[in-house]
Design a protein around this motif. Structure first.
Motif, short mmCIF file in Angstrom:
data_model
loop_
_atom_site.label_atom_id
_atom_site.label_comp_id
_atom_site.label_asym_id
_atom_site.label_seq_id
_atom_site.Cartn_x
_atom_site.Cartn_y
_atom_site.Cartn_z
N GLN A 12 0.93 -1.36 -0.19
CA GLN A 12 0.02 0.07 0.06
C GLN A 12 0.74 1.39 0.08
N TYR A 13 1.92 1.29 0.72
CA TYR A 13 2.83 2.44 0.79
C TYR A 13 3.42 2.68 -0.21
N GLU A 14 3.99 1.70 -1.01
CA GLU A 14 4.74 2.00 -2.48
C GLU A 14 3.79 2.40 -3.35
N ALA A 15 2.59 1.78 -3.31
CA ALA A 15 1.64 2.34 -4.55
C ALA A 15 1.29 3.72 -4.06
N PHE A 16 0.99 4.02 -2.91
CA PHE A 16 0.67 5.60 -2.46
C PHE A 16 1.73 6.45 -2.81
N CYS A 17 2.87 5.96 -2.73
CA CYS A 17 4.26 6.87 -3.18
C CYS A 17 4.19 7.12 -4.62
N ARG A 18 3.95 6.00 -5.30
CA ARG A 18 3.74 6.10 -6.84
C ARG A 18 2.60 7.26 -7.08
N GLU A 19 1.48 7.23 -6.44
CA GLU A 19 0.40 8.23 -6.49
C GLU A 19 0.92 9.56 -6.26
N LEU A 20 1.63 9.84 -5.29
CA LEU A 20 2.22 10.97 -5.18
C LEU A 20 3.42 11.48 -5.93
N GLY A 21 3.85 10.34 -6.78
CA GLY A 21 5.04 10.74 -7.87
C GLY A 21 6.48 11.01 -6.97
N ARG A 22 6.24 10.20 -5.84
CA ARG A 22 7.73 10.53 -5.00
C ARG A 22 8.24 9.19 -4.78
N ALA A 23 9.43 9.18 -4.35
CA ALA A 23 10.39 7.94 -4.11
C ALA A 23 10.01 7.62 -2.58
N PRO A 24 9.67 6.28 -2.30
CA PRO A 24 9.28 5.97 -1.14
C PRO A 24 10.25 6.44 -0.17
N ALA A 25 11.52 6.51 -0.23
CA ALA A 25 12.43 6.94 0.69
C ALA A 25 12.44 8.34 1.28
N ASP A 26 12.00 9.06 -0.07
CA ASP A 26 11.70 10.47 0.40
C ASP A 26 10.47 10.87 1.04
N VAL A 27 9.21 9.99 0.94
CA VAL A 27 8.29 10.03 1.74
C VAL A 27 8.38 9.72 3.01
N GLY A 28 9.33 8.70 3.31
CA GLY A 28 9.55 8.25 4.79
C GLY A 28 10.23 9.30 5.39
N LEU A 29 11.20 10.08 4.86
CA LEU A 29 12.10 10.94 5.66
C LEU A 29 10.94 12.31 5.83
N ALA A 30 10.06 12.61 4.76
CA ALA A 30 9.41 13.74 4.92
C ALA A 30 8.41 13.66 6.06
N TRP A 31 7.85 12.47 6.15
CA TRP A 31 6.91 12.17 7.24
C TRP A 31 7.43 12.34 8.42
N LEU A 32 8.67 12.12 8.88
CA LEU A 32 9.42 12.40 10.05
C LEU A 32 9.50 13.83 10.19
N LEU A 33 9.84 14.47 9.30
CA LEU A 33 9.96 15.97 9.30
C LEU A 33 8.77 16.70 9.57
N HIS A 34 7.52 16.05 9.34
CA HIS A 34 6.30 16.48 9.75
C HIS A 34 5.83 16.27 11.21
N GLN A 35 6.66 15.30 11.90
CA GLN A 35 6.01 14.82 13.24
C GLN A 35 6.51 15.82 14.19
N PRO A 36 5.77 15.97 15.40
CA PRO A 36 6.00 16.65 16.47
C PRO A 36 7.41 16.26 17.30
N ALA A 37 8.15 17.60 17.76
CA ALA A 37 9.30 17.13 18.48
C ALA A 37 10.64 16.82 17.62
N VAL A 38 10.37 16.32 16.48
CA VAL A 38 11.39 15.78 15.49
C VAL A 38 12.36 17.04 15.18
N THR A 39 13.60 17.01 15.29
CA THR A 39 14.47 18.06 15.00
C THR A 39 14.92 17.52 13.60
N ALA A 40 15.70 16.55 13.68
CA ALA A 40 16.39 16.04 12.00
C ALA A 40 16.52 14.42 12.33
N PRO A 41 16.13 13.88 11.23
CA PRO A 41 16.22 12.34 11.11
C PRO A 41 17.57 12.21 10.65
#
Length: 327
Positions: free
Chosen positions: A253-282
């Motif tokens: 499901q994740y990789e299919a959703f990333c294809r919908e977004l037109g983004r690489a899965p690794a980029d989405v995974g890192l970007a998700w963390l950057l949106h999370q509360p208290a996260v400074t830097a992955p």
């Protein structure tokens, strides 16, 4: 490159942290230097290491690689927010491990020597030491701070109650205490949302996620396994294959959703963390320049509320305790 403060401190760090764990044993010294130079060019000023890194090449080897890079000058050291860690054993002698005052001070001296620097910006406890009281730990850190050898202190792999105990003890000593916590945190591993993240928010502790792509599982592992190269490295290891099968429905499901977004899965995974509360830097831990270059693309990925909600559907997280399990 965007920058932010490290937790409640006034220290400014990049939104990506360069993890150096591979340097000096999986990545040759010259290539490691090139990646660090590129990091500065891209505005990444936050580097993370540990005194035990080096593994097959010997403990301490990674810090030595940073030391030879700093020795080249060009304000490399001055432009870097340098983080290292103490806890793991460096020798077979009993006092060269854990968080006794003796080991904290002596390990710090060793790290300074290997990295050819006069100070460590962020000195982190690599793991919790349940047998050493926080009063002793802070006594050692206060000495290092007073000497100018350490500027800030952080933890790694600590539970919420340990963060609380640490900072409450530090407060009684009129010491700053922890400003950061390195936690295992990614879309597949979200346990820290129960208590660690709320505690970090309360105490102004910045979360620094390690293994942000779950050892490659969030980097498009299914698509890569079906590509012409047939995968490689860790993807073919038996343990990793078991992990893939365990999470296959969600990963599909994740990789299919990333294809919908037109983004690489690794980029989405890192970007998700950057949106999370208290996260400074992955922490991104490249072995090659190509891997480091790829991680920079995550900074351009914007996830709206709908995308974040969809990722929560695929990889359910946790409410803060006790709401997760009590009315």
């Amino acid at each position: 490159m965007d920058h932010t403060h490290l937790g409640r401190s006034g220290l400014t760090v990049s939104r990506l942290c360069l993890g150096t764990m591979n340097f000096g044993w999986k990545t040759e010294e010259a290539d490691s230097h090139a990646i660090m130079d590129r990091a500065h060019t891209e505005g990444v000023n936050f580097f993370d290491t540990a005194n035990v890194y080096g593994f097959d090449a010997g403990k301490g080897r990674t810090e030595e690689v940073l030391g030879t890079w700093f020795a080249q000058g060009g304000e490399r050291r001055e432009k870097t927010v340098l983080a290292t860690k103490v806890y793991g054993s460096m020798t077979d002698w009993p006092n060269d491990t854990f968080l006794s005052a003796r080991n904290i001070v002596r390990a710090c001296e060793g790290s300074l020597r290997r990295m050819r620097t006069d100070w460590i910006d962020l000195y982190q406890f690599h793991h919790v030491d349940l047998r050493t009281p926080w009063e002793e730990i802070w006594q050692a850190c206060e000495t290092l701070v007073a000497q100018g050898k350490v500027l800030y202190v952080g933890s790694s792999n600590h539970a919420a109650w340990q963060i609380v105990a640490a900072n409450e003890t530090a407060s009684r000593r009129n010491f700053q205490g922890l400003v950061s916590e390195q936690s295992h945190y990614n879309l597949l591993t979200r346990h820290v949302e129960l208590e660690v993240v709320p505690a970090a928010q309360h105490y102004g502790v910045g979360i620094i996620p390690w293994s942000p792509l779950a050892g490659g599982l969030l980097a498009g592992v299914l698509e890569k396994a079906g590509s012409d190269d047939g995968g490689g490295g860790r993807r073919n290891e038996e343990r990793n294959q078991k992990r893939v099968e365990k999470h296959r429905p969600a990963l599909e499901q994740y990789e299919a959703f990333c294809r919908e977004l037109g983004r690489a899965p690794a980029d989405v995974g890192l970007a998700w963390l950057l949106h999370q509360p208290a996260v400074t830097a992955p922490i991104v831990g490249p072995r090659t320049m190509e891997q480091f270059s790829g991680s920079l693309a995550a900074l351009d990925v914007g996830l709206d509320e709908a995308a974040l909600a969809r990722l929560d559907e695929i990889f359910p997280g946790y409410e803060a305790a006790p709401m997760e399990y009590a009315w």
